[in-house]
Enzyme design. Structure first.
Site, PDB file in Angstrom:
ATOM      1  N   SER A 150      -2.157  -9.317   3.050  1.00 20.94           N
ATOM      2  CA  SER A 150      -2.409 -10.023   1.798  1.00 20.94           C
ATOM      3  C   SER A 150      -1.161 -10.252   0.959  1.00 20.94           C
ATOM      4  O   SER A 150      -1.200 -10.974  -0.026  1.00 20.94           O
ATOM      5  CB  SER A 150      -3.456  -9.278   0.973  1.00 20.94           C
ATOM      6  OG  SER A 150      -2.904  -8.147   0.389  1.00 20.94           O
ATOM      7  N   LYS A 154      -7.352  -5.191  -7.517  1.00 21.43           N
ATOM      8  CA  LYS A 154      -6.060  -5.848  -7.683  1.00 21.43           C
ATOM      9  C   LYS A 154      -5.936  -6.480  -9.071  1.00 21.43           C
ATOM     10  O   LYS A 154      -4.881  -6.400  -9.710  1.00 21.43           O
ATOM     11  CB  LYS A 154      -5.873  -6.917  -6.597  1.00 21.43           C
ATOM     12  CG  LYS A 154      -5.602  -6.323  -5.209  1.00 21.43           C
ATOM     13  CD  LYS A 154      -5.548  -7.402  -4.132  1.00 21.43           C
ATOM     14  CE  LYS A 154      -5.081  -6.804  -2.810  1.00 21.43           C
ATOM     15  NZ  LYS A 154      -5.105  -7.817  -1.719  1.00 21.43           N
TER      16      LYS A 154
HETATM   17 CA    CA Z   1      -1.557  -6.118   0.820  1.00 18.46          CA
END
Ligand code: CA
Ligand code: CA
Ligand code: CA
Ligand code: CA
Ligand code: CA
Ligand code: CA
Ligand code: CA
Ligand code: CA
Ligand code: CA
Ligand code: CA
Ligand code: CA
Ligand code: CA
Lengths: 222, 222, 222, 222, 222, 222
Positions: free
Chosen positions: E95, E138
């Protein structure tokens, strides 16, 4: 004969001292110089720490090469092979460092190593000698193997009080704190230093290349 | 036929002696010289110790190459492949060292190895022969396989007292302490030494390059 | 002597601070510059994280090389060897980063590192100093080892409240947030920046090659 | 179609015989020659022993290359890729050696392999064929797969007494002791040997380089 | 300061978002451009998936290099080092892909990255942005760390319904489906595309070499 | 969008079909052509069998390169990167072989792949298509993902009796036995073959070098 002091002064062959769970032992360290391209080969079932001690020894020697009369570019044209028989016995640890340095210097200079000397000590990139373990077992092995002189790290001098008197009487034990002392004691003669000025050399090399190209025997070349 | 002495003198093929938990066995060591760039290839399910013994053998041979009539630069232009059949059988240990040296010297010189000789012994970077284990089993395998002569390390001579008389009667057993003796006994003829002066050769090589460049058929080149 | 502050200002030798389960310890970080081709060698039983911290240190130094007076092409012609004795002791972690940078800068510039300074701190590719663990144990080791000044990450300044007063009294503790401050404190003199214009340099280099080729002493060559 | 004899004579495609715990199986060995620089690539989930047997096969072929009409320098300019489908099935063992040699020779010479032949046998660096295991299972697989002729190691001939008569009747079984016999039986035509004198060739090559440099269309070059 | 948004716009430094079992975290991604030969170095205790995501990012950037004003041959003359502090914390997953692309583009173009932006998203070889896990954690980490704007994969837009309103109110969340959008939002200015015609460039390069060889200042050269 | 058929015809992007314990899935295979030196890079958490299938695909494509209009020397000047997102999902098996070939051919020729086609099949070095497992699950995934046409190995045609009618009705299923059929169906246009005569090309290349060296604008060079 293996496991005893060497019978004659040899180039590139050094007697090290190993220490295992079953006692001390003599270790024959062999270096060979071959035409090549700057590679280092190590054999003899060596553990990672011993391999790294050879790399450190090699870098140290390269860093002082003019002091032992070796032009730095020489290292680009040779390979060095360091082997520690017996090939089936695993070996490890940093304490063969001074032996590795001595072996490599001997093979590069062509100066033999004294046959009845043994040595132990870790070596740093600056050539300093660090203390080792198993001093007693190593000295016993040296005595048993017919060695006359043993070089030990100066920082191990304090451990000599625990060594039996007959061992201390049978051996000349020399504490050393830098590899320069090791080389002084172990080599049969002193390496001749050279002056090395990299830039001057490079200029000379280029001039020489140009000169070869216009070889007087081949005026129209090429 | 595998597992028996060779049927004729061959270049690069040497009979070694292995010792495993189920007894001794003949080992066929094969070396091949190929155009290349100084690489060493080893195959035959070899363990790390046997691979290192081949590296030591190879470095030793390179270090004495003028003595066997081989110019050192030759090594930069060839690859050497050492194979030990049978490919599915794991093999290890340093005792094939003398066989490796002999096989490599044979293939480099083109001198065949005597067909009815077998050998065992670890080899150091100086060509010294170190003792091995399993002498009895190895000699039995040699006898069984039709071998006539066996080279053994001089330091193993003391173990011959334990070998049955019929084995000692059926074989010529030759103790050796240096590879030079091995080559003397194993090769059908003696390699012709050459003189080798690296600097003189380099000068000659450069002159030759210049001369080729100014090829008389192409005056205005290039 | 190992495990104590250095006895004199040395080029390429830096005192780092390690923290293990049994307390803090002084770490001698040694860098050596050798003629080579841009390789980095690391020895001393270093774990992957410490090896990566050396790579990061090295890239950072390359990225600022004109600021320390080193022309970027120099890196293509040298190898750098970083060794951390004692060779048998496993070492890991990123906190030697500032020491690695200092050691590499010292060896590239030839400027010695002050002998009675120690340092700890992770370093980023931009030269920022990140916080470390084990501050107390590291400061104790520094005091014990005769160190006078310790550089610590600015982000660890808040942890100083937990440090015994005798430790804080015995040491000059300097918080730093960028490697530039580390170098200012640790090197005996300031590196002389150079101007570096890659394109201008390349042009000069090509002109120089052409000029050498047409060496006035060899007018017809080639 | 996979697992059956080939439908036509193909260059570089050989039918080998594998033997696993669940019986024998046909193995399609494919070699491809690509422009390259002397690399050997092997794929098909091959075990180390089978990979080494490909290396031995390759070295053997290089060592006899003039005998099959291939100039040794050709090997420096090509890569050879040997693949053994099916890619998800693990394969190992040395017995595909003769198939590997045949496949490589076919691809180098451009001579197709006969479509209804299968083969099994370990191969040495001298091209000798060593015995294999699982003869019965392999012959059954060959019969089942529509193969007409099977080459087996001469040392396995003695095992034919245990093979059912219907298998022996359905197949032409040819014992071979050297790869030269394998090639004679398996290739649709015989490779044309060439004379190869390395020194003469080198001289010719250098002359040709000089000649190209002084290309008549570019008199003032360069 | 580590773990917070950057304090100023920097070249080659991007804030990524990691998601571990203990929550989300800011990740500082640093790229550095060094003189070199096309190598990619990655450090920071990165797992294989993250290393591969850097390789994919790098190939994507190379494939669009004229669009960001970088001539393809530039890649042969530089090394790129991507480091993700903190060096002792293991990191993995794909990611960070969009962050890697942005960091590499920034360092190649010299255009800084906006300081208060963070991003997450896997990237394909065509620059498409694939969805990621841990969106909520996140975004929380971004808010906590002082980030103002977060770029997320368009395919994750549907997951925003599960995000607390205070998080969505505190951040500008921008869904993106291609890296071109990422660059538009993250870089402080737009890279200037160049035209690149490989064949025309090659011709120019050859002409330039010829011209340098016949440098007017050195008429007789060489 | 990931896991669905592509939205437009793209160069180098192929839809493969994977089969795992939880069913079938679409796989996006991406190839990229970069200036380079003949290297192959593979990413996407690929297992060894899938990596080898890419190597086989690549060698096959090189072996037929004139047939797809690509001069063999082109391969020496490019790198090919094959990536299979999603980067965190492990992928293995040989059945993506035909997809790999198609992807590489597309990227080399610049001819797009039809957007609504998917394919599965192992490929040999000769381009033959071998059968695969999980046909039913793969076809279901294709249908679900909006694919219109699926290429399957001819040897899997017999398995179609077990496929539900609605799947067979919703897809055009084309059995193929060689990659040439795959390319015919999958590429939007047919590659233009070229004639390739290696020796003639080499001669032309040498002439061209000579001609460049004697550049008419630089008569005295060099
Ligand atoms: Ca990541
Ligand atoms: Ca012993
Ligand atoms: Ca030791
Ligand atoms: Ca046997
Ligand atoms: Ca042995
Ligand atoms: Ca200690
Ligand atoms: Ca540390
Ligand atoms: Ca099968
Ligand atoms: Ca087999
Ligand atoms: Ca943290
Ligand atoms: Ca998925
Ligand atoms: Ca698959």
């Amino acid at each position: 004969r293996y496991g005893l002091a060497e019978e004659e002064d040899q180039v590139g062959v050094v007697t090290g001292l190993a220490w295992t769970s079953v006692g001390g032992e003599l270790l024959s360290i062999e270096a060979l110089k071959l035409p090549g391209k700057g590679r280092m080969k190590t054999t003899g079932k060596l553990g990672d720490v011993m391999k790294e001690s050879i790399e450190a020894a090699s870098s140290f020697v390269r860093s002082i090469s003019p002091e032992i009369g070796v032009k730095p570019p020489v290292f680009e044209k040779i390979d060095i092979h360091v082997h520690v028989p017996e090939g089936a016995t695993p070996k490890d640890g940093p304490s063969a460092g001074v032996g590795m340095v001595t072996s490599i210097v001997s093979v590069l200079t062509g100066i033999p190593v004294k046959k009845d000397i043994a040595m132990t000590g870790e070596v740093t990139l600056r050539g300093n000698v660090l203390p080792i373990g198993g001093l007693k077992e190593k000295l016993l092995a040296a005595l048993r193997g017919g060695v006359k002189t043993v070089l030990i790290p100066a920082e191990n001098e304090k451990d000599l009080v625990d060594i039996p008197n007959n061992v201390k009487d049978g051996l000349t034990i020399i504490p050393v704190s830098h590899v320069s002392e090791v080389l002084k004691h172990a080599l049969v003669s002193k390496p001749e230093p050279i002056l090395w000025d990299e830039e001057a050399e490079e200029a000379a090399r280029l001039a020489s290349i140009a000169s070869q190209s216009s070889n007087p025997n081949h005026p129209v070349a090429h």
